[in-house]
Write an enzyme that holds these catalytic residues in place. Sequence first.
Site, PDB file in Angstrom:
ATOM      1  N   GLY A  12       0.879  -1.211   0.072  1.00 19.13           N
ATOM      2  CA  GLY A  12       0.005   0.032  -0.202  1.00 19.13           C
ATOM      3  C   GLY A  12       0.798   1.040   0.120  1.00 19.13           C
ATOM      4  N   ARG A  15      -0.189   5.489  -1.472  1.00 20.27           N
ATOM      5  CA  ARG A  15      -0.833   6.677  -0.882  1.00 20.27           C
ATOM      6  C   ARG A  15      -0.616   6.850   0.544  1.00 20.27           C
ATOM      7  NH1 ARG A  15      -6.142   6.189  -0.657  1.00 20.27           N
ATOM      8  NH2 ARG A  15      -6.506   3.857  -1.297  1.00 20.27           N
ATOM      9  N   VAL A  64      -2.837  -7.772  -1.422  1.00 19.22           N
ATOM     10  CA  VAL A  64      -2.049  -8.556  -0.301  1.00 19.22           C
ATOM     11  C   VAL A  64      -3.063  -9.497   0.146  1.00 19.22           C
ATOM     12  CG1 VAL A  64      -0.549  -6.579   0.343  1.00 19.22           C
ATOM     13  CG2 VAL A  64      -2.856  -6.803   1.528  1.00 19.22           C
ATOM     14  N   ASN A  90       1.771  -1.950   5.538  1.00 22.45           N
ATOM     15  CA  ASN A  90       0.979  -1.072   5.751  1.00 22.45           C
ATOM     16  C   ASN A  90      -0.314  -0.975   5.153  1.00 22.45           C
ATOM     17  OD1 ASN A  90       0.758   2.247   5.795  1.00 22.45           O
ATOM     18  ND2 ASN A  90       0.600   1.650   3.692  1.00 22.45           N
ATOM     19  N   SER A 142      -2.642   0.182  14.782  1.00 20.79           N
ATOM     20  CA  SER A 142      -3.615   1.375  14.897  1.00 20.79           C
ATOM     21  C   SER A 142      -3.929   1.475  16.406  1.00 20.79           C
ATOM     22  CB  SER A 142      -4.938   1.255  14.113  1.00 20.79           C
ATOM     23  OG  SER A 142      -5.612   2.182  14.631  1.00 20.79           O
ATOM     24  N   TYR A 155     -12.326  -3.432  12.031  1.00 17.45           N
ATOM     25  CA  TYR A 155     -10.999  -2.887  11.649  1.00 17.45           C
ATOM     26  C   TYR A 155     -10.097  -3.058  13.028  1.00 17.45           C
ATOM     27  CZ  TYR A 155      -7.803   0.931  10.967  1.00 17.45           C
ATOM     28  OH  TYR A 155      -6.521   1.624  10.844  1.00 17.45           O
ATOM     29  N   ALA A 157     -10.619  -5.379  15.342  1.00 18.69           N
ATOM     30  CA  ALA A 157     -10.023  -6.728  15.357  1.00 18.69           C
ATOM     31  C   ALA A 157      -8.752  -7.202  14.707  1.00 18.69           C
ATOM     32  CB  ALA A 157     -11.390  -7.783  15.169  1.00 18.69           C
ATOM     33  N   LYS A 159      -6.564  -4.883  13.544  1.00 17.08           N
ATOM     34  CA  LYS A 159      -5.571  -4.250  14.146  1.00 17.08           C
ATOM     35  C   LYS A 159      -4.906  -4.874  15.494  1.00 17.08           C
ATOM     36  CE  LYS A 159      -4.763  -1.615  10.652  1.00 17.08           C
ATOM     37  NZ  LYS A 159      -3.637  -1.390   9.969  1.00 17.08           N
ATOM     38  N   ILE A 188      -4.148  10.189  11.771  1.00 14.42           N
ATOM     39  CA  ILE A 188      -3.160  10.797  10.814  1.00 14.42           C
ATOM     40  C   ILE A 188      -3.880  11.116   9.627  1.00 14.42           C
ATOM     41  CG2 ILE A 188      -1.089  10.181   9.429  1.00 14.42           C
ATOM     42  CD1 ILE A 188      -0.721   9.616  12.556  1.00 14.42           C
ATOM     43  N   TYR A 200     -16.909  14.602  14.637  1.00 20.43           N
ATOM     44  CA  TYR A 200     -15.958  13.570  14.908  1.00 20.43           C
ATOM     45  C   TYR A 200     -14.512  13.950  15.172  1.00 20.43           C
ATOM     46  CZ  TYR A 200     -14.340   8.745  15.706  1.00 20.43           C
ATOM     47  OH  TYR A 200     -13.592   7.647  16.064  1.00 20.43           O
TER      48      TYR A 200
HETATM   49  P1  NAP Z   1      -4.930   5.247   2.905  1.00 21.82           P
HETATM   50  O1  NAP Z   1      -4.739   6.606   2.423  1.00 21.82           O
HETATM   51  O2  NAP Z   1      -6.555   4.823   2.465  1.00 21.82           O
HETATM   52  O3  NAP Z   1      -4.208   4.310   1.887  1.00 21.82           O
HETATM   53  C1  NAP Z   1      -4.441   3.150   2.253  1.00 21.82           C
HETATM   54  C2  NAP Z   1      -3.199   2.090   1.319  1.00 21.82           C
HETATM   55  O4  NAP Z   1      -3.671   0.775   1.520  1.00 21.82           O
HETATM   56  C3  NAP Z   1      -3.293   2.459  -0.101  1.00 21.82           C
HETATM   57  O5  NAP Z   1      -2.203   2.588  -0.530  1.00 21.82           O
HETATM   58  C4  NAP Z   1      -4.071   1.374  -0.806  1.00 21.82           C
HETATM   59  O6  NAP Z   1      -3.565   0.853  -1.748  1.00 21.82           O
HETATM   60  C5  NAP Z   1      -3.464   0.151   0.094  1.00 21.82           C
HETATM   61  N1  NAP Z   1      -4.368  -1.074  -0.061  1.00 21.82           N
HETATM   62  C6  NAP Z   1      -5.613  -1.091   0.450  1.00 21.82           C
HETATM   63  N2  NAP Z   1      -5.989  -2.574   0.119  1.00 21.82           N
HETATM   64  C7  NAP Z   1      -4.912  -3.073  -0.407  1.00 21.82           C
HETATM   65  C8  NAP Z   1      -4.674  -4.191  -0.836  1.00 21.82           C
HETATM   66  N3  NAP Z   1      -5.828  -5.358  -0.829  1.00 21.82           N
HETATM   67  N4  NAP Z   1      -3.614  -4.644  -1.339  1.00 21.82           N
HETATM   68  C9  NAP Z   1      -2.516  -3.884  -1.358  1.00 21.82           C
HETATM   69  N5  NAP Z   1      -2.677  -2.588  -0.905  1.00 21.82           N
HETATM   70  C10 NAP Z   1      -4.041  -1.821  -0.533  1.00 21.82           C
HETATM   71  O7  NAP Z   1      -4.752   4.820   4.594  1.00 21.82           O
HETATM   72  P2  NAP Z   1      -3.540   5.522   5.257  1.00 21.82           P
HETATM   73  O8  NAP Z   1      -4.054   5.998   6.256  1.00 21.82           O
HETATM   74  O9  NAP Z   1      -2.280   5.641   4.671  1.00 21.82           O
HETATM   75  O10 NAP Z   1      -3.327   4.064   6.072  1.00 21.82           O
HETATM   76  C11 NAP Z   1      -2.313   3.155   5.958  1.00 21.82           C
HETATM   77  C12 NAP Z   1      -2.201   2.273   7.161  1.00 21.82           C
HETATM   78  O11 NAP Z   1      -2.262   2.973   8.210  1.00 21.82           O
HETATM   79  C13 NAP Z   1      -3.515   1.227   7.130  1.00 21.82           C
HETATM   80  O12 NAP Z   1      -3.005  -0.099   7.683  1.00 21.82           O
HETATM   81  C14 NAP Z   1      -4.339   1.803   8.313  1.00 21.82           C
HETATM   82  O13 NAP Z   1      -5.039   1.072   8.909  1.00 21.82           O
HETATM   83  C15 NAP Z   1      -3.199   2.555   9.160  1.00 21.82           C
HETATM   84  N6  NAP Z   1      -3.610   3.554  10.084  1.00 21.82           N
HETATM   85  C16 NAP Z   1      -3.943   4.728   9.528  1.00 21.82           C
HETATM   86  C17 NAP Z   1      -4.365   5.841  10.430  1.00 21.82           C
HETATM   87  C18 NAP Z   1      -4.802   7.143   9.968  1.00 21.82           C
HETATM   88  O14 NAP Z   1      -5.154   7.854  10.772  1.00 21.82           O
HETATM   89  N7  NAP Z   1      -4.843   7.506   8.646  1.00 21.82           N
HETATM   90  C19 NAP Z   1      -4.322   5.603  11.770  1.00 21.82           C
HETATM   91  C20 NAP Z   1      -4.043   4.401  12.132  1.00 21.82           C
HETATM   92  C21 NAP Z   1      -3.279   3.346  11.234  1.00 21.82           C
HETATM   93  P3  NAP Z   1      -4.539   0.856  -3.483  1.00 21.82           P
HETATM   94  O15 NAP Z   1      -5.212   2.289  -3.296  1.00 21.82           O
HETATM   95  O16 NAP Z   1      -3.841   0.518  -4.525  1.00 21.82           O
HETATM   96  O17 NAP Z   1      -5.733  -0.199  -3.019  1.00 21.82           O
END
Ligand code: NAP
Length: 247
Positions: A12, A15, A64, A90, A142, A155, A157, A159, A188, A200
């Site tokens: 991932g 983005r 993935v 990620n 997370s 989600y 569960a 994490k 983030i 929220y």
């Molecule tokens: P995001 O901007 O929505 O990006 C999600 C990424 O995951 C994208 O690059 C997407 O790629 C990829 N992805 C989704 N499904 C996939 C799959 N089946 N195979 C390969 N890649 C896949 O989210 P983010 O905020 O950057 O989150 C990144 C990680 O941080 C996640 O695990 C999220 O749970 C965790 N996180 C985020 C936050 C937050 O506040 N943002 C907080 C805690 C944890 P495609 O677009 O190509 O599908």
Amino acid sequence: MKLSEKIALVTGGGRGIGAAICEELAARGATVVVNYSRSAEAAEAVAAAIVAAGGKARTWQADVASIEQVDAMIKGIVAEFGRIDILVNNAGITRDKLLLRMSEEDWDAVLDTNLKGAFLTLKSAVPVMMKQRSGAIVNVGSVIGKVGGAGQINYSASKSGLVGLTKSAAKEFGSRNIRVNAVAPGFIDTDMTEVLKPEYRDAILKQIPLARMGAAADVAKVVAFLCSEDAAYVHGEVISIDGGLFM
Ligand code: NAP
């Protein structure tokens, strides 16, 4: 914190937090494989920006949650670069709904990507790291995996599951010099949190002692540290990156 000569895969990576991790690892000298599932254009842009800055990167499409696609990606990386030193799990999605509205499909989609995805990458990449007798794995968990969240049973569960996976993997692979750690970001600024309702968002901000949302780069710097020799004795750990939200 130098990562020269290291080959890194970031799932991932096209983005949000994943893109920032790719940029940070590349800035420290790693050759980065930017994995994506759907966002080809975004992933190509991340790789192009790294190359334009003098770094080394290429993209790799794979879902993935698919064992065939993950296996083909890891085999392809090893065929091209000869090794894999760093794996950052990620990739993640949300399908937030209260339990009564959450379908089996919502559950499966989130668990398959967020938790099974990490299992599958480990299954393919760890044998390679074992042969090398070295490797660093970071799983992106997370804060919600620690404290739960209404509307996020799937989600949270997934994490929480990543924490168990991280610690068990650390116990299995430590003797092979493969370090396994996790990070637990708070809120983030990315596409994932963009969709939150303003009320929220405001309510969460009031609970964050540092009084701001995190930036993707805040997470990326800690991940890069965990991948580096500076973290040589950090193992089986889950590091919060949440501005003090959960302590
Ligand atoms: P995001 O901007 O929505 O990006 C999600 C990424 O995951 C994208 O690059 C997407 O790629 C990829 N992805 C989704 N499904 C996939 C799959 N089946 N195979 C390969 N890649 C896949 O989210 P983010 O905020 O950057 O989150 C990144 C990680 O941080 C996640 O695990 C999220 O749970 C965790 N996180 C985020 C936050 C937050 O506040 N943002 C907080 C805690 C944890 P495609 O677009 O190509 O599908």
